[in-house]
Motif scaffolding. Structure first.
Motif, PDB file in Angstrom:
ATOM      1  N   GLY A  21       7.077   4.531  -3.511  1.00 17.95           N
ATOM      2  CA  GLY A  21       6.004   4.719  -2.536  1.00 17.95           C
ATOM      3  C   GLY A  21       5.707   6.165  -2.212  1.00 17.95           C
ATOM      4  O   GLY A  21       4.876   6.458  -1.354  1.00 17.95           O
ATOM      5  N   HIS A  22       6.365   7.084  -2.912  1.00 14.48           N
ATOM      6  CA  HIS A  22       6.126   8.515  -2.707  1.00 14.48           C
ATOM      7  C   HIS A  22       6.714   9.263  -3.888  1.00 14.48           C
ATOM      8  O   HIS A  22       7.490   8.722  -4.676  1.00 14.48           O
ATOM      9  CB  HIS A  22       6.762   9.002  -1.405  1.00 14.48           C
ATOM     10  N   LEU A  23       6.347  10.530  -4.001  1.00 16.75           N
ATOM     11  CA  LEU A  23       6.921  11.399  -5.016  1.00 16.75           C
ATOM     12  C   LEU A  23       7.932  12.330  -4.371  1.00 16.75           C
ATOM     13  O   LEU A  23       7.793  12.683  -3.192  1.00 16.75           O
ATOM     14  CB  LEU A  23       5.823  12.221  -5.698  1.00 16.75           C
ATOM     15  N   PRO A  24       8.954  12.759  -5.104  1.00 14.28           N
ATOM     16  CA  PRO A  24       9.953  13.665  -4.526  1.00 14.28           C
ATOM     17  C   PRO A  24       9.321  14.942  -3.985  1.00 14.28           C
ATOM     18  O   PRO A  24       9.723  15.439  -2.931  1.00 14.28           O
ATOM     19  CB  PRO A  24      10.882  13.960  -5.708  1.00 14.28           C
ATOM     20  N   ALA A  25       8.348  15.481  -4.707  1.00 20.98           N
ATOM     21  CA  ALA A  25       7.603  16.647  -4.238  1.00 20.98           C
ATOM     22  C   ALA A  25       6.184  16.195  -3.918  1.00 20.98           C
ATOM     23  O   ALA A  25       5.599  15.417  -4.673  1.00 20.98           O
ATOM     24  CB  ALA A  25       7.578  17.737  -5.304  1.00 20.98           C
ATOM     25  N   PRO A  26       5.619  16.632  -2.812  1.00 21.59           N
ATOM     26  CA  PRO A  26       4.279  16.190  -2.458  1.00 21.59           C
ATOM     27  C   PRO A  26       3.255  16.639  -3.491  1.00 21.59           C
ATOM     28  O   PRO A  26       3.444  17.669  -4.145  1.00 21.59           O
ATOM     29  CB  PRO A  26       4.028  16.853  -1.099  1.00 21.59           C
ATOM     30  N   PRO A  27       2.170  15.889  -3.651  1.00 20.10           N
ATOM     31  CA  PRO A  27       1.136  16.293  -4.606  1.00 20.10           C
ATOM     32  C   PRO A  27       0.529  17.627  -4.191  1.00 20.10           C
ATOM     33  O   PRO A  27       0.473  17.970  -3.012  1.00 20.10           O
ATOM     34  CB  PRO A  27       0.107  15.159  -4.517  1.00 20.10           C
ATOM     35  N   THR A  28       0.068  18.370  -5.173  1.00 16.52           N
ATOM     36  CA  THR A  28      -0.432  19.705  -4.900  1.00 16.52           C
ATOM     37  C   THR A  28      -1.934  19.728  -4.625  1.00 16.52           C
ATOM     38  O   THR A  28      -2.457  20.749  -4.208  1.00 16.52           O
ATOM     39  CB  THR A  28      -0.141  20.634  -6.086  1.00 16.52           C
ATOM     40  N   ASP A  29      -2.632  18.622  -4.868  1.00 15.62           N
ATOM     41  CA  ASP A  29      -4.066  18.652  -4.601  1.00 15.62           C
ATOM     42  C   ASP A  29      -4.547  17.360  -3.950  1.00 15.62           C
ATOM     43  O   ASP A  29      -4.560  17.249  -2.734  1.00 15.62           O
ATOM     44  CB  ASP A  29      -4.857  18.977  -5.873  1.00 15.62           C
ATOM     45  N   ASP A  30      -4.925  16.365  -4.740  1.00 14.67           N
ATOM     46  CA  ASP A  30      -5.589  15.183  -4.201  1.00 14.67           C
ATOM     47  C   ASP A  30      -4.602  14.201  -3.574  1.00 14.67           C
ATOM     48  O   ASP A  30      -3.421  14.158  -3.930  1.00 14.67           O
ATOM     49  CB  ASP A  30      -6.358  14.480  -5.331  1.00 14.67           C
ATOM     50  N   ASP A  31      -5.114  13.397  -2.626  1.00 16.92           N
ATOM     51  CA  ASP A  31      -4.324  12.300  -2.080  1.00 16.92           C
ATOM     52  C   ASP A  31      -3.997  11.314  -3.197  1.00 16.92           C
ATOM     53  O   ASP A  31      -4.793  11.086  -4.112  1.00 16.92           O
ATOM     54  CB  ASP A  31      -5.110  11.570  -0.988  1.00 16.92           C
ATOM     55  N   ILE A  32      -2.834  10.693  -3.121  1.00 13.01           N
ATOM     56  CA  ILE A  32      -2.390   9.716  -4.121  1.00 13.01           C
ATOM     57  C   ILE A  32      -2.236   8.371  -3.425  1.00 13.01           C
ATOM     58  O   ILE A  32      -1.498   8.258  -2.442  1.00 13.01           O
ATOM     59  CB  ILE A  32      -1.038  10.127  -4.737  1.00 13.01           C
TER      60      ILE A  32
ATOM     61  N   TRP B 207       0.845  -1.185   0.000  1.00 13.39           N
ATOM     62  CA  TRP B 207       0.000   0.000   0.000  1.00 13.39           C
ATOM     63  C   TRP B 207       0.884   1.238   0.000  1.00 13.39           C
ATOM     64  O   TRP B 207       1.738   1.408   0.869  1.00 13.39           O
ATOM     65  CB  TRP B 207      -0.901   0.005   1.235  1.00 13.39           C
ATOM     66  N   HIS B 208       0.694   2.083  -1.005  1.00  7.62           N
ATOM     67  CA  HIS B 208       1.420   3.345  -1.085  1.00  7.62           C
ATOM     68  C   HIS B 208       0.404   4.484  -1.027  1.00  7.62           C
ATOM     69  O   HIS B 208      -0.576   4.479  -1.786  1.00  7.62           O
ATOM     70  CB  HIS B 208       2.202   3.451  -2.400  1.00  7.62           C
ATOM     71  N   THR B 209       0.640   5.460  -0.181  1.00  8.33           N
ATOM     72  CA  THR B 209      -0.259   6.607  -0.112  1.00  8.33           C
ATOM     73  C   THR B 209       0.523   7.848   0.280  1.00  8.33           C
ATOM     74  O   THR B 209       1.488   7.771   1.053  1.00  8.33           O
ATOM     75  CB  THR B 209      -1.417   6.349   0.875  1.00  8.33           C
ATOM     76  N   GLN B 210       0.131   8.979  -0.275  1.00  7.68           N
ATOM     77  CA  GLN B 210       0.762  10.264   0.021  1.00  7.68           C
ATOM     78  C   GLN B 210      -0.338  11.316   0.052  1.00  7.68           C
ATOM     79  O   GLN B 210      -1.127  11.447  -0.891  1.00  7.68           O
ATOM     80  CB  GLN B 210       1.814  10.609  -1.039  1.00  7.68           C
ATOM     81  N   ALA B 211      -0.401  12.057   1.139  1.00  2.34           N
ATOM     82  CA  ALA B 211      -1.470  13.027   1.326  1.00  2.34           C
ATOM     83  C   ALA B 211      -1.303  14.227   0.407  1.00  2.34           C
ATOM     84  O   ALA B 211      -0.189  14.686   0.136  1.00  2.34           O
ATOM     85  CB  ALA B 211      -1.502  13.496   2.780  1.00  2.34           C
TER      86      ALA B 211
ATOM     87  N   ALA C 288      -8.005   5.102   1.926  1.00  2.00           N
ATOM     88  CA  ALA C 288      -7.820   4.013   2.895  1.00  2.00           C
ATOM     89  C   ALA C 288      -7.835   2.679   2.167  1.00  2.00           C
ATOM     90  O   ALA C 288      -8.340   2.572   1.048  1.00  2.00           O
ATOM     91  CB  ALA C 288      -8.928   4.050   3.955  1.00  2.00           C
ATOM     92  N   PHE C 289      -7.270   1.651   2.825  1.00  2.00           N
ATOM     93  CA  PHE C 289      -7.305   0.314   2.242  1.00  2.00           C
ATOM     94  C   PHE C 289      -7.509  -0.722   3.329  1.00  2.00           C
ATOM     95  O   PHE C 289      -7.302  -0.466   4.518  1.00  2.00           O
ATOM     96  CB  PHE C 289      -6.013   0.013   1.475  1.00  2.00           C
TER      97      PHE C 289
ATOM     98  N   ASP D 147      -8.183   8.068  -7.738  1.00  2.00           N
ATOM     99  CA  ASP D 147      -8.043   8.929  -8.908  1.00  2.00           C
ATOM    100  C   ASP D 147      -6.837   9.849  -8.795  1.00  2.00           C
ATOM    101  O   ASP D 147      -6.328  10.328  -9.806  1.00  2.00           O
ATOM    102  CB  ASP D 147      -9.323   9.734  -9.150  1.00  2.00           C
ATOM    103  N   GLY D 148      -6.370  10.093  -7.569  1.00  2.00           N
ATOM    104  CA  GLY D 148      -5.150  10.867  -7.420  1.00  2.00           C
ATOM    105  C   GLY D 148      -3.959  10.204  -8.094  1.00  2.00           C
ATOM    106  O   GLY D 148      -3.029  10.893  -8.537  1.00  2.00           O
ATOM    107  N   PHE D 149      -3.996   8.864  -8.187  1.00  2.00           N
ATOM    108  CA  PHE D 149      -2.920   8.129  -8.854  1.00  2.00           C
ATOM    109  C   PHE D 149      -3.172   8.035 -10.358  1.00  2.00           C
ATOM    110  O   PHE D 149      -2.347   8.479 -11.160  1.00  2.00           O
ATOM    111  CB  PHE D 149      -2.792   6.721  -8.266  1.00  2.00           C
ATOM    112  N   TRP D 150      -4.311   7.450 -10.756  1.00  2.00           N
ATOM    113  CA  TRP D 150      -4.483   7.156 -12.188  1.00  2.00           C
ATOM    114  C   TRP D 150      -4.762   8.394 -13.026  1.00  2.00           C
ATOM    115  O   TRP D 150      -4.408   8.438 -14.207  1.00  2.00           O
ATOM    116  CB  TRP D 150      -5.569   6.096 -12.407  1.00  2.00           C
ATOM    117  N   ALA D 151      -5.395   9.418 -12.415  1.00  2.00           N
ATOM    118  CA  ALA D 151      -5.726  10.620 -13.181  1.00  2.00           C
ATOM    119  C   ALA D 151      -4.810  11.785 -12.866  1.00  2.00           C
ATOM    120  O   ALA D 151      -4.606  12.662 -13.710  1.00  2.00           O
ATOM    121  CB  ALA D 151      -7.170  11.030 -12.924  1.00  2.00           C
TER     122      ALA D 151
END
Length: 228
Positions: A207-218, A7-11, A21-22, A189-193
């Motif tokens: 399991g993460h991006l170098p820079a955090p996402p700017t909007d939706d959880d991934i 499980w990979h998630t980034q806020a 959640a999973f 959708d934060g991941f696929w879209a």
């Protein structure tokens, strides 16, 4: 069925809490259950609703395996659990909403139950992701758009199905061929879209991006089946 689960998630920044959640349940060799849910960023307590739905599904799944139900019977039973959860949670979460995706793996087949914009994918040997399940959103009302086309649509966040007290629950059930050593991917959708193909591969690897996402959880749940 044996499986490796990651499980990979980034806020993101749209909400103070991560609303993805999973859950998974390996209660019996006959069947395994994997579930993700994505709480709406526009409605209060949607992350709590997502987690409550997952709890109901995993708790309700174990008693189903006291007898070996086939795929169709298991799918119908899971839909009944979702309907019951819809009734019991509506008073506590009158405004909340979430998308969800259930993947159930059996020895010779697989099936999904879903509402909203969480999507099922299969990762091929070359690493490319083939998206399988439909997206329940306004641009895809005819069910004929690719995920790449939907990702570019500004109205994709307007869902035509979701889990909410304000809507009638209407899950979609699909059956998929299953084979040993298959790599399934359940993604919000934060991941696929929200990510380009290169960012998706980075997220799957690190399991993460170098820079955090700017909007939706991934978020994504990787499930690799194996025979031994």
């Amino acid at each position: 069925m044996l499986a490796t689960v990651k499980w990979h998630t980034q806020a993101g920044t749209l909400t103070a809490d991560n609303r993805d959640a999973f859950a998974h349940a390996h209660a019996h060799a006959h069947a395994s259950l994997y579930v993700i849910a994505d709480g709406s960023s526009s409605h209060p307590r949607s992350g709590e609703l997502a987690q409550a739905l997952l709890n109901d599904l995993t708790i309700g799944f174990n008693p189903l395996l006291t007898t070996e139900l086939n795929a169709e019977q298991l799918a119908e039973a899971l839909v009944r659990i979702i309907a019951s959860s819809h009734q019991t949670l509506r008073d506590d979460f009158p405004l909340a909403a979430c998308s969800y995706l259930v993947l159930c793996l059996l020895p010779d087949t697989a099936f999904t139950v879903h509402e909203g914009d969480c999507c099922l994918g299969a990762i091929e040997d070359d690493g490319e992701i083939s998206w399988l399940s439909a997206v329940h959103c306004a641009p895809n009302w005819q069910g004929d758009l690719t995920h790449a086309q939907i990702a570019q649509a500004s109205s994709r966040h307007a869902l035509t199905r979701c889990f909410s007290a304000r809507r009638t629950s209407s899950p979609e059930i699909n059956y998929w061929p299953a084979r040993p050593n298959q790599h399934w991917l359940l993604a919000s959708d934060g991941f696929w879209a929200g990510l380009c193909a290169q960012e998706q591969q980075t997220f799957l690897r690190d399991g993460h991006l170098p820079a955090p996402p700017t909007d939706d959880d991934i978020s994504c749940l990787s499930v690799i089946t194996r025979t031994t």
